[in-house]
Design an enzyme around this catalytic site. Structure first.
Site, mmCIF file in Angstrom:
data_model
loop_
_atom_site.group_PDB
_atom_site.id
_atom_site.type_symbol
_atom_site.label_atom_id
_atom_site.label_comp_id
_atom_site.label_asym_id
_atom_site.label_seq_id
_atom_site.Cartn_x
_atom_site.Cartn_y
_atom_site.Cartn_z
ATOM 1 C CG ASP A 12 -2.029 0.983 1.141
ATOM 2 O OD1 ASP A 12 -2.303 1.480 0.023
ATOM 3 O OD2 ASP A 12 -2.634 1.294 2.179
ATOM 4 C CG HIS A 29 0.234 2.409 -9.417
ATOM 5 N ND1 HIS A 29 -0.075 1.833 -8.215
ATOM 6 C CD2 HIS A 29 -0.817 3.236 -9.709
ATOM 7 C CE1 HIS A 29 -1.251 2.278 -7.793
ATOM 8 N NE2 HIS A 29 -1.722 3.138 -8.677
ATOM 9 C CG LEU A 122 9.438 -17.296 -4.631
ATOM 10 C CD1 LEU A 122 9.099 -17.369 -3.145
ATOM 11 C CD2 LEU A 122 10.103 -15.945 -4.920
HETATM 12 C C1 FPP Z 1 -1.789 0.126 -3.454
HETATM 13 O O1 FPP Z 1 -1.346 1.451 -3.424
HETATM 14 C C2 FPP Z 1 -1.234 -0.550 -4.599
HETATM 15 C C3 FPP Z 1 -1.972 -1.064 -5.609
HETATM 16 C C4 FPP Z 1 -3.442 -0.993 -5.689
HETATM 17 C C5 FPP Z 1 -1.311 -1.710 -6.746
HETATM 18 C C6 FPP Z 1 -0.090 -2.501 -6.420
HETATM 19 C C7 FPP Z 1 0.752 -2.521 -7.624
HETATM 20 C C8 FPP Z 1 2.107 -2.476 -7.653
HETATM 21 C C9 FPP Z 1 2.955 -2.561 -6.449
HETATM 22 C C10 FPP Z 1 2.841 -2.328 -8.905
HETATM 23 C C11 FPP Z 1 2.411 -3.227 -9.935
HETATM 24 C C12 FPP Z 1 2.648 -4.630 -9.563
HETATM 25 C C13 FPP Z 1 2.528 -5.594 -10.459
HETATM 26 C C14 FPP Z 1 2.792 -6.994 -10.046
HETATM 27 C C15 FPP Z 1 2.198 -5.286 -11.844
HETATM 28 P P1 FPP Z 1 -2.411 2.605 -3.538
HETATM 29 O O2 FPP Z 1 -2.486 3.039 -4.943
HETATM 30 O O3 FPP Z 1 -3.704 2.164 -2.913
HETATM 31 O O4 FPP Z 1 -1.742 3.722 -2.666
HETATM 32 P P2 FPP Z 1 -2.464 4.869 -1.848
HETATM 33 O O5 FPP Z 1 -3.056 4.213 -0.620
HETATM 34 O O6 FPP Z 1 -1.338 5.774 -1.507
HETATM 35 O O7 FPP Z 1 -3.484 5.492 -2.739
#
Ligand code: FPP
Length: 224
Positions: A12, A29, A122
């Protein structure tokens, strides 16, 4: 020292990091994906057998379409460019969640799972369009259909995580203390670490610190 077989991560904070440092959630991201790669490497170094990453929840569809599209684009490119490399490292990829994406992404996910299905170093479980409550409902429906007994063993077996052992350790970055409908059944006895850092700022050193602390915990499983 506690054995560590399975780490689960709620990654997150991408959006907040992106806005703070690059004025763009998408940049967060992109940076988050780089951290994913670093954490995979570190997980292998620790000889951990299962890494479960929460990449997209059933609730994440509520985000603006262009952010959702960007995330899936990122995933598509990651698979196209990196699956060979993951395969060469003897890594198995499994998708948790319902594959309801574009035809191209659905096929790519299936192909990646098939290609890596026999790998043993893994197993990465990528939770995509995943929600724990709906996973549980699916398990109960299967049990009802097969007229099976409702017990712990049968419920666990009929979840998408099937034969995967429950996580020993859950890490949630981003300074938020909640489970967000992630592995609600499987986390019953998991040690949970809430990290203040946003996911793109999380690094190997932070990961190693959590692992070290986890290993020193006395896990009681209800006894004393
Ligand atoms: C949460 O941060 C993250 C996500 C919803 C996406 C997770 C994706 C990645 C780590 C990168 C892509 C990974 C792959 C495997 C393609 P948020 O956007 O909710 O953050 P915020 O709480 O600050 O809004």
């Amino acid at each position: 020292m506690n054995p560590l077989n399975h780490v689960a991560i709620i990654m997150d904070g991408n959006g907040r990091w992106g806005i703070k440092f690059k004025n763009s959630r998408k940049a967060g991201h992109k940076a988050g994906l780089i951290v994913v790669e670093k954490i995979i490497k570190e997980t292998i170094k620790h000889k951990i057998k299962f890494l479960t990453l929460f990449a997209f929840s059933t609730e994440n569809w509520k985000r603006p379409k262009n952010e959702v599209d960007y995330l899936f684009n990122l995933l598509e490119n990651f698979l196209i460019n990196k699956i060979e490399n993951l395969h060469n490292q003897n890594i198995k990829l499994k998708i948790l969640g319902t594959k309801k994406f574009s035809k191209k992404l659905n096929q790519l996910l299936k192909k990646s799972e098939t290609k890596t299905s026999k790998n043993t170093q893994l197993q990465i479980n990528l939770a995509l369009n995943y929600g724990s409550k709906s996973e549980l409902i699916g398990a109960f429906k299967k049990l009802k259909k097969n007229k099976s007994n409702i017990n712990e063993k049968n419920i666990s077996k009929n979840l998408q995580t099937g034969s995967i052992p429950d996580p020993d350790l859950l890490i949630r970055t981003g300074n938020t203390k909640r489970l967000s409908n992630f592995l609600l059944w499987q986390l019953a006895y998991t040690e949970i670490f809430f990290e203040k850092k946003l996911w793109p700022a999380f690094n190997e050193k932070d990961y190693n610190k959590v692992i070290k602390e986890y290993k020193s915990i006395k896990r009681n499983y209800g006894t004393i």
